[in-house]
Write a protein that holds these residues in place. Structure first.
Motif, mmCIF file in Angstrom:
data_model
loop_
_atom_site.group_PDB
_atom_site.id
_atom_site.type_symbol
_atom_site.label_atom_id
_atom_site.label_comp_id
_atom_site.label_asym_id
_atom_site.label_seq_id
_atom_site.Cartn_x
_atom_site.Cartn_y
_atom_site.Cartn_z
ATOM 1 N N UNK A 4 30.079 35.694 15.102
ATOM 2 C CA UNK A 4 30.346 34.286 14.911
ATOM 3 C C UNK A 4 31.364 33.945 13.533
ATOM 4 N N UNK A 5 30.547 34.692 12.470
ATOM 5 C CA UNK A 5 30.990 34.606 11.282
ATOM 6 C C UNK A 5 32.507 35.241 11.028
ATOM 7 N N UNK A 6 32.362 36.602 11.669
ATOM 8 C CA UNK A 6 33.830 37.192 11.765
ATOM 9 C C UNK A 6 34.980 36.660 12.482
ATOM 10 N N UNK A 7 34.420 35.873 13.424
ATOM 11 C CA UNK A 7 35.447 35.041 14.296
ATOM 12 C C UNK A 7 35.872 33.882 13.608
ATOM 13 N N UNK A 8 35.210 33.234 12.982
ATOM 14 C CA UNK A 8 35.494 32.081 12.188
ATOM 15 C C UNK A 8 36.255 32.560 10.927
ATOM 16 N N UNK A 9 35.971 33.303 10.182
ATOM 17 C CA UNK A 9 36.765 33.419 9.012
ATOM 18 C C UNK A 9 37.920 34.583 9.268
ATOM 19 N N UNK A 10 37.739 35.308 10.347
ATOM 20 C CA UNK A 10 38.804 36.290 10.621
ATOM 21 C C UNK A 10 38.567 37.475 9.820
ATOM 22 N N UNK A 11 39.794 38.000 9.576
ATOM 23 C CA UNK A 11 40.019 39.290 8.537
ATOM 24 C C UNK A 11 39.508 38.829 6.908
ATOM 25 N N UNK A 12 39.433 37.461 6.738
ATOM 26 C CA UNK A 12 39.007 36.912 5.597
ATOM 27 C C UNK A 12 37.800 37.106 5.304
ATOM 28 N N UNK A 13 36.949 37.188 6.142
ATOM 29 C CA UNK A 13 35.343 37.659 6.060
ATOM 30 C C UNK A 13 34.932 38.805 5.060
ATOM 31 N N UNK A 14 35.744 39.747 5.267
ATOM 32 C CA UNK A 14 35.498 40.977 4.175
ATOM 33 C C UNK A 14 36.009 40.663 2.754
ATOM 34 N N UNK A 15 37.038 39.777 2.760
ATOM 35 C CA UNK A 15 37.307 39.434 1.411
ATOM 36 C C UNK A 15 36.382 38.521 0.838
ATOM 37 N N UNK A 16 35.597 37.733 1.554
ATOM 38 C CA UNK A 16 34.639 36.910 1.250
ATOM 39 C C UNK A 16 33.608 37.839 0.666
ATOM 40 N N UNK A 17 33.054 38.540 1.482
ATOM 41 C CA UNK A 17 32.123 39.310 1.274
ATOM 42 C C UNK A 17 32.221 40.497 -0.143
ATOM 43 N N UNK A 18 33.712 41.007 -0.126
ATOM 44 C CA UNK A 18 33.974 41.857 -1.140
ATOM 45 C C UNK A 18 33.929 40.969 -2.682
ATOM 46 N N UNK A 31 26.861 48.786 -11.880
ATOM 47 C CA UNK A 31 28.059 49.868 -11.362
ATOM 48 C C UNK A 31 27.408 50.394 -10.097
ATOM 49 N N UNK A 32 27.071 49.561 -9.372
ATOM 50 C CA UNK A 32 26.813 49.812 -8.016
ATOM 51 C C UNK A 32 27.321 49.221 -6.836
ATOM 52 N N UNK A 33 27.173 47.755 -6.972
ATOM 53 C CA UNK A 33 27.782 46.725 -6.231
ATOM 54 C C UNK A 33 29.463 46.911 -6.103
ATOM 55 N N UNK A 34 29.971 47.144 -7.110
ATOM 56 C CA UNK A 34 31.383 47.251 -7.297
ATOM 57 C C UNK A 34 31.832 48.112 -6.364
ATOM 58 N N UNK A 35 31.239 49.194 -6.029
ATOM 59 C CA UNK A 35 31.931 50.195 -4.923
ATOM 60 C C UNK A 35 31.780 49.628 -3.758
ATOM 61 N N UNK A 36 30.669 48.919 -3.404
ATOM 62 C CA UNK A 36 30.635 48.335 -2.113
ATOM 63 C C UNK A 36 31.473 47.274 -2.006
ATOM 64 N N UNK A 37 31.715 46.524 -2.896
ATOM 65 C CA UNK A 37 32.625 45.291 -3.048
ATOM 66 C C UNK A 37 34.031 45.810 -2.615
ATOM 67 N N UNK A 38 34.438 46.750 -3.252
ATOM 68 C CA UNK A 38 35.780 47.491 -3.087
ATOM 69 C C UNK A 38 35.608 47.963 -1.558
ATOM 70 N N UNK A 39 34.685 48.660 -0.859
ATOM 71 C CA UNK A 39 34.964 49.022 0.310
ATOM 72 C C UNK A 39 35.085 47.799 1.200
ATOM 73 N N UNK A 40 34.268 46.558 0.961
ATOM 74 C CA UNK A 40 34.526 45.432 1.660
ATOM 75 C C UNK A 40 35.906 45.011 1.344
ATOM 76 N N UNK A 41 36.665 45.079 0.379
ATOM 77 C CA UNK A 41 38.105 44.272 0.232
ATOM 78 C C UNK A 41 38.810 45.576 0.908
ATOM 79 N N UNK A 46 42.204 46.500 5.850
ATOM 80 C CA UNK A 46 42.564 46.961 7.164
ATOM 81 C C UNK A 46 42.356 45.916 8.290
ATOM 82 N N UNK A 47 41.497 44.906 7.971
ATOM 83 C CA UNK A 47 41.385 43.836 9.105
ATOM 84 C C UNK A 47 42.809 42.901 9.100
ATOM 85 N N UNK A 57 36.810 45.651 16.938
ATOM 86 C CA UNK A 57 36.016 44.624 16.978
ATOM 87 C C UNK A 57 35.182 44.593 15.935
ATOM 88 N N UNK A 58 34.213 43.740 15.857
ATOM 89 C CA UNK A 58 33.309 43.513 14.750
ATOM 90 C C UNK A 58 32.557 44.903 14.353
#
Length: 155
Positions: A4-18, A31-41, A46-47, A57-58
């Motif tokens: 539901x979250x992915x559908x409502x925000x669309x591809x922007x959900x990953x940007x919000x998470x990042x 210096x750990x979350x920065x790499x995971x944040x970049x992966x989300x961005x 890609x989304x 799909x999600x």
């Protein structure tokens, strides 16, 4: 819920998470979350490109995010470790920083063990049996124990 979250925000959900992960890195530096944040961005990028395709799909997005997170952590760790050279490599290695110094035996070396005083610390030393008051040179360090040899008399 994730769907539901992915559908409502669309591809922007990953940007919000990042961006949330990058903000968390600022609040909790390590210096750990920065790499995971970049992966989300990157997953968000890609989304934006693949959102209308049938295979994006999600579940696929989560797998891509997980793989990018693992890859970015390994690549980032290699980058950070290789670029962190210290101008004082022995700063927190006190015993190793004493190698090459000379001192006078405070207690004789008997049966291979004695004591020497350097600065404000008394160190356990090992080496050849020598009487107290002999000048010795530190040749090695292992933990809290120093290895010494008789110092050459200077002219």
């Amino acid at each position: 819920m994730i769907q539901r979250f992915a559908i409502e925000l669309g591809p922007w959900s990953w940007w919000v998470l990042g961006l949330a992960l990058l903000a968390a890195e600022v609040m909790l530096p390590g210096v750990f979350l920065v790499w995971i944040g970049l992966a989300a961005l990157i997953t968000g990028g890609l989304s934006l490109l693949l959102w209308e395709t049938a295979f994006w799909v999600w579940e696929v997005q989560v797998v891509v995010f997980a793989l990018l997170s693992i890859a970015s952590v390994f690549i980032g760790r290699r980058f950070v470790v290789s670029s962190s050279k210290s101008d004082e490599p022995l700063l927190n290695k006190r015993g190793e920083s004493l190698v090459g110094r000379t001192a006078v035996l405070e207690q004789p070396i008997a049966e291979g063990r004695g004591r020497v005083r350097l600065d404000d610390t008394t160190w356990v030393v090992e080496g050849p049996d020598l009487p107290a008051g002999t000048r010795v040179r530190i040749v090695a360090s292992s933990g809290r124990q120093l290895t010494v040899e008789r110092a050459e008399a200077s002219l």
